[in-house]
Write an enzyme that holds these catalytic residues in place. Structure first.
Site, PDB file in Angstrom:
ATOM      1  N   SER A  84       0.828  -1.272  -0.149  1.00 19.39           N
ATOM      2  CA  SER A  84       0.232   0.014  -0.040  1.00 19.39           C
ATOM      3  C   SER A  84       0.881   1.416  -0.003  1.00 19.39           C
ATOM      4  CB  SER A  84      -0.956   0.070   1.366  1.00 19.39           C
ATOM      5  OG  SER A  84      -1.423   1.200   1.546  1.00 19.39           O
ATOM      6  N   GLY A  85       0.543   2.181  -1.005  1.00 16.32           N
ATOM      7  CA  GLY A  85       1.367   3.445  -0.914  1.00 16.32           C
ATOM      8  C   GLY A  85       1.300   4.356   0.163  1.00 16.32           C
ATOM      9  N   HIS A  86       0.179   4.459   0.987  1.00 19.21           N
ATOM     10  CA  HIS A  86       0.070   5.373   1.974  1.00 19.21           C
ATOM     11  C   HIS A  86       0.686   4.738   3.333  1.00 19.21           C
ATOM     12  CE1 HIS A  86      -3.858   4.237   3.957  1.00 19.21           C
ATOM     13  NE2 HIS A  86      -3.969   3.374   3.058  1.00 19.21           N
TER      14      HIS A  86
ATOM     15  N   THR B  50      -6.895   2.527 -16.719  1.00 19.22           N
ATOM     16  CA  THR B  50      -5.634   3.471 -16.780  1.00 19.22           C
ATOM     17  C   THR B  50      -5.119   3.323 -15.574  1.00 19.22           C
ATOM     18  OG1 THR B  50      -6.758   4.609 -18.462  1.00 19.22           O
ATOM     19  CG2 THR B  50      -4.776   5.766 -17.646  1.00 19.22           C
TER      20      THR B  50
ATOM     21  N   CYS C 256      -9.594   0.893   9.993  1.00 24.07           N
ATOM     22  CA  CYS C 256     -10.795   0.547   9.370  1.00 24.07           C
ATOM     23  C   CYS C 256     -11.810   0.206  10.180  1.00 24.07           C
ATOM     24  CB  CYS C 256     -10.346  -0.426   8.286  1.00 24.07           C
ATOM     25  SG  CYS C 256      -9.034  -0.136   7.260  1.00 24.07           S
TER      26      CYS C 256
HETATM   27  N1  PMP Z   1      -3.587  -4.578   5.048  1.00 20.81           N
HETATM   28  C1  PMP Z   1      -3.234  -4.065   6.263  1.00 20.81           C
HETATM   29  C2  PMP Z   1      -2.229  -4.925   7.002  1.00 20.81           C
HETATM   30  C3  PMP Z   1      -3.376  -2.759   6.377  1.00 20.81           C
HETATM   31  O1  PMP Z   1      -2.573  -2.109   7.701  1.00 20.81           O
HETATM   32  C4  PMP Z   1      -4.132  -1.965   5.692  1.00 20.81           C
HETATM   33  C5  PMP Z   1      -4.425  -0.600   5.779  1.00 20.81           C
HETATM   34  N2  PMP Z   1      -5.384  -0.330   7.044  1.00 20.81           N
HETATM   35  C6  PMP Z   1      -4.665  -2.675   4.417  1.00 20.81           C
HETATM   36  C7  PMP Z   1      -4.373  -3.817   4.339  1.00 20.81           C
HETATM   37  C8  PMP Z   1      -5.609  -1.850   3.466  1.00 20.81           C
HETATM   38  O2  PMP Z   1      -4.707  -0.906   2.864  1.00 20.81           O
HETATM   39  P1  PMP Z   1      -5.385   0.105   1.769  1.00 20.81           P
HETATM   40  O3  PMP Z   1      -5.687   1.300   2.568  1.00 20.81           O
HETATM   41  O4  PMP Z   1      -4.236   0.722   0.926  1.00 20.81           O
HETATM   42  O5  PMP Z   1      -6.589  -0.250   1.103  1.00 20.81           O
END
Ligand code: PMP
Length: 395
Positions: A205-207, A245, A334
């Site tokens: 994941s980029g962020h 794209t 999340c």
């Molecule tokens: N997997 C893990 C272990 C994470 O910590 C996260 C972000 N909470 C994700 C997946 C989901 O990543 P993204 O926000 O790039 O969808």
């Protein structure tokens, strides 16, 4: 790292974009805006070259090749593409089971339930020990020849526990079972060098690595490319696996972020995080309340992660009391806001009450010693006020 007056200790939720990353991205919002899939002109070729270069830099994190990298919108999509992609392609085959660790991110757990409920796969949960490490003998017992895939994350987003992916990989060698690894939290925590040999599929994941939000990647080892069914259909971009794209500035940003985490300076950064984190944990433990560390210690833990339990308090009240001066998290971002105990903390043996008393602090690239000291003071002040209010209530 401060955002105005707020000390930011929530790097496992999202990292800021590194200024060096941002400056590499900037031209692709402006003069170099071409569509990388335009094959008829130089603007398209340049954009395609930038994406190719970015894929090579992401691939280098795990010593893979550029053509084994599929850009996605984030790790959620990468996890979906990995597991749903496998499950859909293998529907009707003789491998009917998925083994998924009990401490996975919701984007793995939720997809696994779809595989079970909509595609009829059997889903087995891999238990973990009190530190959050997958029980290898349970895995050995469960890894029969009807298993299609195993999914175990590299680094946990709540407890920071580092799983022994090389050991899991060698345990599965020769079984024909696909190993998927959600490595969204890994680049800041560990050197992922040669993970290309350990796993077949790996999500990033980029962020979570000082790159931009809205971009991620799935490493698909060349020999299993045909084992995945795409999740979206269209122009057939990215080797037919992910039509649409690709966002050039975001890909360039993710590549630049990966380059910063793949080199020797990344190990020095991890060491700096570890020292700061240990100072933070020591400072918190010295406060006159019962405060303990959840999960693994030392080398088996993300160097920037401290998941602390505050006996007799709730995380919700503490975090409320330090607003707006300190940003930390009650668990995975999340699930914040959903009043159910963290499945990760439950899986490592905490009661619902202990889980509700736990806060994840995550230190990052720009966190200073002053930030850590000030954060301890803020929590100390909050605990005093909450304890006083409690005394008044019970008087
Ligand atoms: N997997 C893990 C272990 C994470 O910590 C996260 C972000 N909470 C994700 C997946 C989901 O990543 P993204 O926000 O790039 O969808």
């Amino acid at each position: 790292m401060r955002i105005g007056d707020t000390i930011y200790l929530d790097h496992q939720a999202s990292t800021p974009v590194d200024a060096r990353v941002f400056s590499e991205m900037a031209p692709y919002f402006g003069e170099s805006f071409g569509n990388p899939h335009s094959t008829d002109h130089v603007a398209g070729w340049r954009a395609a070259q930038a994406v190719e270069g970015a894929a090579a830099r992401v691939a280098q994190l795990i010593r893979a090749d550029a053509d084994e990298i599929i850009f996605t919108s984030g790790a959620t999509e990468a996890n979906n593409l990995a597991l749903l992609g496998l499950g859909r392609r293998a529907a009707g085959g003789k491998r009917r089971r998925f083994l998924v660790s009990a401490v996975e991110h919701k984007s793995v757990l939720a997809v696994s339930r779809v595989l079970r409920d909509q595609l009829g796969y059997q889903l087995d949960s891999l238990p973990v020990d009190r530190l959050g490490r997958v029980n290898l003998s349970a895995l050995r017992d469960l890894a029969a020849d009807d298993v299609l895939a195993v999914s175990v994350m590299a680094v946990n987003n709540e407890t920071g526990t580092i799983e022994d992916i090389p050991a899991i990989s060698s345990l599965l060698e020769g079984t024909g079972i696909v190993l998927h690894c959600d490595a969204a939290q890994a680049p800041c925590a560990i050197d992922l060098g040669h993970f290309n040999r350990h796993v077949h599929l790996l999500s990033l994941s980029g962020h979570k690595m000082y790159g931009p939000q809205g971009i991620g990647a799935l490493f698909v080892r060349r020999e299993i490319k045909d084992a995945l069914e795409p999740l979206q259909y269209g122009g057939g971009q990215q080797q037919e696996l992910r039509s649409g794209t690709v966002p050039v500035p975001l890909c360039v940003g993710m590549g630049a972020a990966a380059a910063l985490l793949g080199g020797a300076e990344a190990n020095a950064e991890r060491e700096r995080l570890r020292l700061l984190r240990d100072k933070f944990v020591r400072g918190m433990m010295e406060l006159p309340w019962r405060i303990s560390l959840n999960g693994a210690a030392g080398a088996e833990r993300h160097p920037g992660n401290a998941n602390l339990q505050f006996e007799g308090f709730t995380a919700h009240n503490i975090l409320g009391a330090v607003q707006p001066r300190l940003a930390a998290s009650t668990g995975s971002a999340c699930t914040s806001g959903i009043p159910e105990p963290s499945h990760v903390l439950k899986a490592v043996g905490l009661s619902a009450e202990q889980a509700a008393a736990s806060i994840r602090f995550s230190i990052g690239r720009y966190t200073t010693e002053q930030d850590v000291d000030a954060a301890i003071d803020l929590v100390k002040d909050a605990l005093s006020r909450l304890a006083d209010a409690n005394m008044l209530q019970s008087a």
